[in-house]
Design an enzyme around this catalytic site. Structure first.
Site, short mmCIF file in Angstrom:
data_model
loop_
_atom_site.label_atom_id
_atom_site.label_comp_id
_atom_site.label_asym_id
_atom_site.label_seq_id
_atom_site.Cartn_x
_atom_site.Cartn_y
_atom_site.Cartn_z
N GLU A 94 -80.05 -10.39 36.87
CA GLU A 94 -79.46 -11.52 37.51
C GLU A 94 -80.46 -12.50 36.95
O GLU A 94 -81.76 -12.31 36.85
CB GLU A 94 -79.57 -11.59 38.97
CG GLU A 94 -78.44 -10.73 39.64
CD GLU A 94 -78.73 -10.58 41.18
OE1 GLU A 94 -79.69 -11.20 41.90
OE2 GLU A 94 -77.97 -9.81 41.83
N LYS A 109 -83.26 -15.31 37.68
CA LYS A 109 -84.13 -15.49 38.47
C LYS A 109 -84.34 -17.09 38.42
O LYS A 109 -85.03 -17.79 37.63
CB LYS A 109 -85.34 -14.69 38.36
CG LYS A 109 -86.59 -15.18 39.29
CD LYS A 109 -87.79 -14.26 38.99
CE LYS A 109 -88.77 -14.11 40.25
NZ LYS A 109 -89.02 -15.72 41.09
N ARG A 119 -86.23 -19.53 48.50
CA ARG A 119 -85.35 -18.44 49.00
C ARG A 119 -84.73 -18.86 50.32
O ARG A 119 -85.31 -19.71 51.21
CB ARG A 119 -86.34 -17.23 49.44
CG ARG A 119 -85.52 -15.93 50.04
CD ARG A 119 -85.15 -15.04 48.85
NE ARG A 119 -84.59 -13.93 49.19
CZ ARG A 119 -85.32 -12.71 48.95
NH1 ARG A 119 -86.50 -12.71 48.62
NH2 ARG A 119 -84.82 -11.66 49.36
N ARG A 139 -88.27 -18.16 53.30
CA ARG A 139 -88.90 -16.88 52.93
C ARG A 139 -89.90 -16.38 54.07
O ARG A 139 -89.99 -15.50 54.44
CB ARG A 139 -89.22 -16.89 51.47
CG ARG A 139 -90.31 -15.60 51.34
CD ARG A 139 -90.45 -15.69 49.76
NE ARG A 139 -91.71 -14.69 49.61
CZ ARG A 139 -91.89 -14.50 48.12
NH1 ARG A 139 -91.23 -15.25 47.30
NH2 ARG A 139 -92.75 -13.79 47.89
N GLU A 182 -80.84 -18.27 46.82
CA GLU A 182 -81.84 -19.11 46.41
C GLU A 182 -80.99 -20.56 46.02
O GLU A 182 -80.04 -20.82 45.92
CB GLU A 182 -82.27 -18.60 44.96
CG GLU A 182 -83.48 -19.48 44.36
CD GLU A 182 -84.69 -18.88 44.53
OE1 GLU A 182 -84.86 -18.21 45.66
OE2 GLU A 182 -85.80 -19.39 44.40
N PHE A 186 -77.11 -14.01 46.15
CA PHE A 186 -77.35 -12.96 45.51
C PHE A 186 -77.36 -11.72 46.27
O PHE A 186 -77.13 -10.61 45.85
CB PHE A 186 -78.83 -12.84 44.58
CG PHE A 186 -80.08 -13.25 45.44
CD1 PHE A 186 -80.58 -12.41 46.17
CD2 PHE A 186 -80.40 -14.35 45.19
CE1 PHE A 186 -81.51 -12.70 47.00
CE2 PHE A 186 -81.70 -14.75 45.89
CZ PHE A 186 -82.14 -13.91 46.62
N ARG A 209 -92.07 -4.94 49.29
CA ARG A 209 -91.99 -4.73 47.77
C ARG A 209 -91.81 -3.14 47.38
O ARG A 209 -92.84 -2.88 47.21
CB ARG A 209 -93.16 -5.40 47.42
CG ARG A 209 -93.45 -6.72 47.55
CD ARG A 209 -94.81 -7.33 46.88
NE ARG A 209 -95.08 -8.59 47.42
CZ ARG A 209 -94.46 -9.63 46.73
NH1 ARG A 209 -93.71 -9.69 45.72
NH2 ARG A 209 -94.92 -10.92 47.26
N LYS A 231 -89.13 -8.20 38.73
CA LYS A 231 -88.91 -9.58 38.58
C LYS A 231 -89.66 -9.63 37.23
O LYS A 231 -90.70 -8.95 36.88
CB LYS A 231 -89.60 -10.51 39.31
CG LYS A 231 -91.07 -10.25 39.53
CD LYS A 231 -91.52 -11.07 40.69
CE LYS A 231 -93.03 -10.84 41.09
NZ LYS A 231 -93.57 -11.70 42.24
P1 AMP Z 1 -91.57 -14.20 43.33
O1 AMP Z 1 -91.47 -15.24 44.17
O2 AMP Z 1 -92.10 -14.43 42.03
O3 AMP Z 1 -92.29 -12.98 43.93
O4 AMP Z 1 -90.09 -13.90 43.28
C1 AMP Z 1 -89.17 -13.43 44.14
C2 AMP Z 1 -88.41 -14.72 44.48
O5 AMP Z 1 -87.52 -14.84 43.42
C3 AMP Z 1 -87.44 -14.43 45.72
O6 AMP Z 1 -88.26 -14.64 47.07
C4 AMP Z 1 -86.51 -15.61 45.35
O7 AMP Z 1 -86.76 -16.78 46.08
C5 AMP Z 1 -86.40 -15.75 44.05
N1 AMP Z 1 -85.22 -15.47 43.31
C6 AMP Z 1 -84.59 -16.25 42.46
N2 AMP Z 1 -83.49 -15.66 41.86
C7 AMP Z 1 -83.35 -14.45 42.57
C8 AMP Z 1 -82.30 -13.47 42.63
N3 AMP Z 1 -81.57 -13.60 41.57
N4 AMP Z 1 -82.74 -12.25 43.18
C9 AMP Z 1 -83.55 -12.32 44.03
N5 AMP Z 1 -84.42 -13.21 44.10
C10 AMP Z 1 -84.34 -14.49 43.46
#
Ligand code: AMP
Length: 596
Positions: free
Chosen positions: A285, A287, A292, A307, A337, A378, A454, A460
């Site tokens: 998907e 990102k 969130r 979040r 998101e 999502f 996690r 990611k």
């Molecule tokens: P990170 O903040 O780098 O740990 O990445 C996780 C965050 O990416 C999640 O908490 C979401 O806010 C964001 N996010 C963006 N697109 C997506 C997606 N398609 N699925 C899940 N999380 C996503």
């Protein structure tokens, strides 16, 4: 139950910094607490009156508390403020003042837990004219019937700064110790004794008093993860404690209206690495670079949480009609998101643009036109009272596709691709970056939704950001148990021979047992203190740190006119000198690159 009893435990907790001792003290209190007071006691131990995600707040500032102290002791505000500066804690100030006063009045009605709890809770319910004086009255009522020690903790609870050093993990462990069966072989110090018999742990085993097992540590961890799981679903230790006590942990479910801890992702090292961890095919998907948003829909009633479970329902009121009309079920919890876009070009904007809307209290309507948002859904966590977290990613996505009526700029599903091909993955990744997104998410098609964790279900993938080597130019003394250390460091980049500040960092430095601790840094920096300004010290630049960050933002706060978002210390760079400090030019270059 008398409040004085709780205060005795608060005092015990204040005396120790050891986590295990704190856990023991709380476990003992929980065991002695009658059912009807258990929830209140948990909240009061956390230093709050409502669960953390609740929109109700006591709304008492230090200023207002000073007025309440004045009204209950007769001591003038200026004197209270002077004492406050001296002691740094209004709790200690009121304790001292009541001690002096009580010698003359000698009046005291016993305060109960219920009275304290209810008076503080009422603070959040007051509205309209005369609110301030009614709030002062409610606090004064508590102070006038409290002992000096009780007043100290009432004051701190009212301003939500309890200072007894009890973290979430300690409450969780204390619930395990107090209400879950003992595991033979593990005592309260965490040491092992020899096990004998093997008993497999099942859900129903929670009713047993003592579990004997081959691997006590593992069994203990399983038990505590049941408590943690219950917490991840409810975010309310008060509820979890009561359920644990009544052997009903398995009956705790998520509820629409109460946020659950969102599932998190870990980093994929490379596209190849992703398939290796998640298997083929995987769901990819975009990102997105928004924030969130957990959407709780119950009929027409909608609540929105970030979040970190902040309630942002009011801040994003404009998306309510979309949710009501485009989500075709009566009740559900959606994971999404929220992405900001330019109202003219309709292009997505980086997170920093809508971040301003999260804390906004005024002019919400105006901002929603200037900085509109699109919901990118999502995941779905619950539908019409059915919990979906045990369904697979694939199944949940299918349900989602059926119930969302998509409309560009309002609500859409995240763009997806199911593939087994590395080549396609790479193409999808590049395409997502080209569109200005952060990267891609790679999801195991068979993964359950695991709240708050996690675990390998989601990965990611985003480009690695270059780190910056920056020098410390100032620092702030810490608070609480970090009071003896410098704990927040102002860092600077270089513009020819000038140093320009770009942020403050404390993350990445350990409290103990590490190459880089607050203690070591403080020791190194102390001789370089040039000037003291309240809690801040200005330093002769000496120590260079390698810093990673999520993003570079424009900012009026720092002299470089940039700020680092989520800066983190990677390591000490004692191998570098002044000329190696990264330049403003490089910061500008990275800023432009990221915004391309
Ligand atoms: P990170 O903040 O780098 O740990 O990445 C996780 C965050 O990416 C999640 O908490 C979401 O806010 C964001 N996010 C963006 N697109 C997506 C997606 N398609 N699925 C899940 N999380 C996503």
């Amino acid at each position: 139950m008398d409040y004085s009893k709780l205060v005795k435990y608060y005092q015990e907790l204040e005396k120790t910094t050891k986590r295990l001792e704190k856990t023991k003290i709380i476990a003992e209190l929980l065991k002695k607490t009658p059912d009807e007071h258990l929830e209140k006691i948990i909240f009061l131990l956390e230093g709050r009156i409502f669960p953390k995600w609740d929109e109700r707040k006591t709304g008492i500032s230090s200023r207002l508390l000073i007025k309440a102290i004045n009204s209950s002791t007769g001591v003038p505000n200026e004197k209270i403020e002077k004492e406050w500066v001296k002691k740094g804690d209004l709790g200690e100030v009121v304790e001292e003042l009541i001690k002096t006063k009580k010698q003359t009045t000698l009046f005291s009605k016993k305060l109960t837990i219920t009275k304290v709890f209810e008076n503080i809770r009422k603070l959040s319910e007051l509205e309209g004219q005369g609110t301030i004086s009614k709030k002062i009255q409610l606090i004064t009522e508590l102070f006038t019937s409290s002992t000096p020690e009780e007043a100290r903790f009432i004051a701190r609870t009212v301003i939500e700064d309890l200072r007894i050093g009890v973290k979430e993990g300690v409450i969780r462990d204390a619930i395990v110790w107090a209400f879950l069966p003992r595991v033979k072989g593990i005592n309260e110090e965490g040491t092992k004794t020899k096990p004998k018999k093997i008993t497999k742990l099942k859900n129903s085993d929670l009713k047993f008093k003592l579990i004997e097992t081959e691997d006590p540590r593992k069994t203990y961890n399983e038990l505590s993860s049941k408590v943690e799981h219950a917490y991840n679903l409810t975010n309310d230790y008060a509820e979890v404690a009561l359920a644990a006590k009544k052997h009903k942990l398995n009956k705790l479910f998520m509820q629409v209206g109460k946020p659950i801890n969102p599932m998190l992702a870990i980093k994929a090292e490379s596209p190849e690495d992703a398939f290796k961890h998640l298997g083929k095919p995987a769901l990819l998907e975009y990102k997105l670079d928004g924030f969130r948003l957990q959407i709780h829909k119950n009929g027409d009633e909608i609540k929105l949480f970030t979040r970190r479970l902040e309630n942002v329902t009011k801040q994003f009121e404009e998306i309510m009609p979309t949710i009501r009309s485009h989500v075709k079920v009566k009740s559900c919890i959606l994971d999404s998101e929220l992405v900001g876009f330019d109202p003219k070009t309709k292009h997505y904007l980086p997170f920093q643009n809508i971040s301003k809307r999260i804390k906004r209290k005024y002019d919400i309507g105006k901002k929603s036109k200037e900085l509109p948002v699109e919901i990118n859904v999502f995941d779905i966590i619950q539908k019409d009272n059915e919990t979906l977290i045990d369904k697979t990613q694939e199944e949940r996505r299918k349900i989602l596709e059926k119930i969302i009526k998509q409309e560009k700029t309002k609500i859409i599903l995240t763009k997806k691709l199911v593939t087994s091909s590395e080549k396609e993955l790479n193409k999808f990744y590049k395409e997502s970056l080209k569109k200005g997104n952060e990267g891609i998410m790679i999801k195991n098609l068979k993964a359950k939704y695991i709240p708050g964790r996690r675990v390998g279900g989601w990965l990611k993938l985003k480009p690695v950001k270059e780190t910056l080597d920056l020098i410390i130019v100032a620092a702030d003394w810490g608070e609480g148990k970090r009071a003896k250390w410098l704990s927040s460091f102002t860092i600077a980049c270089r513009d020819k021979n000038k140093l320009l500040t770009i942020g403050k960092v404390g993350t990445g430095i350990a409290e103990k047992d590490s190459e880089l601790t607050f203690e070591k840094l403080t020791k190194e920096l102390k001789p370089s203190i040039k000037e003291k300004k309240g809690k801040q010290v200005i330093l002769k630049p000496k120590i260079i740190l390698e810093i990673s960050y999520d993003e570079i933002q424009k900012s009026p706060t720092y002299t470089s006119k940039f700020a680092l978002r989520f800066p983190r210390v990677i390591k000490l760079r004692s191998d570098l000198g002044f000329n190696d400090i990264d330049t403003l030019e490089r910061v500008e270059k990275f800023y432009k690159q990221q915004n391309k």
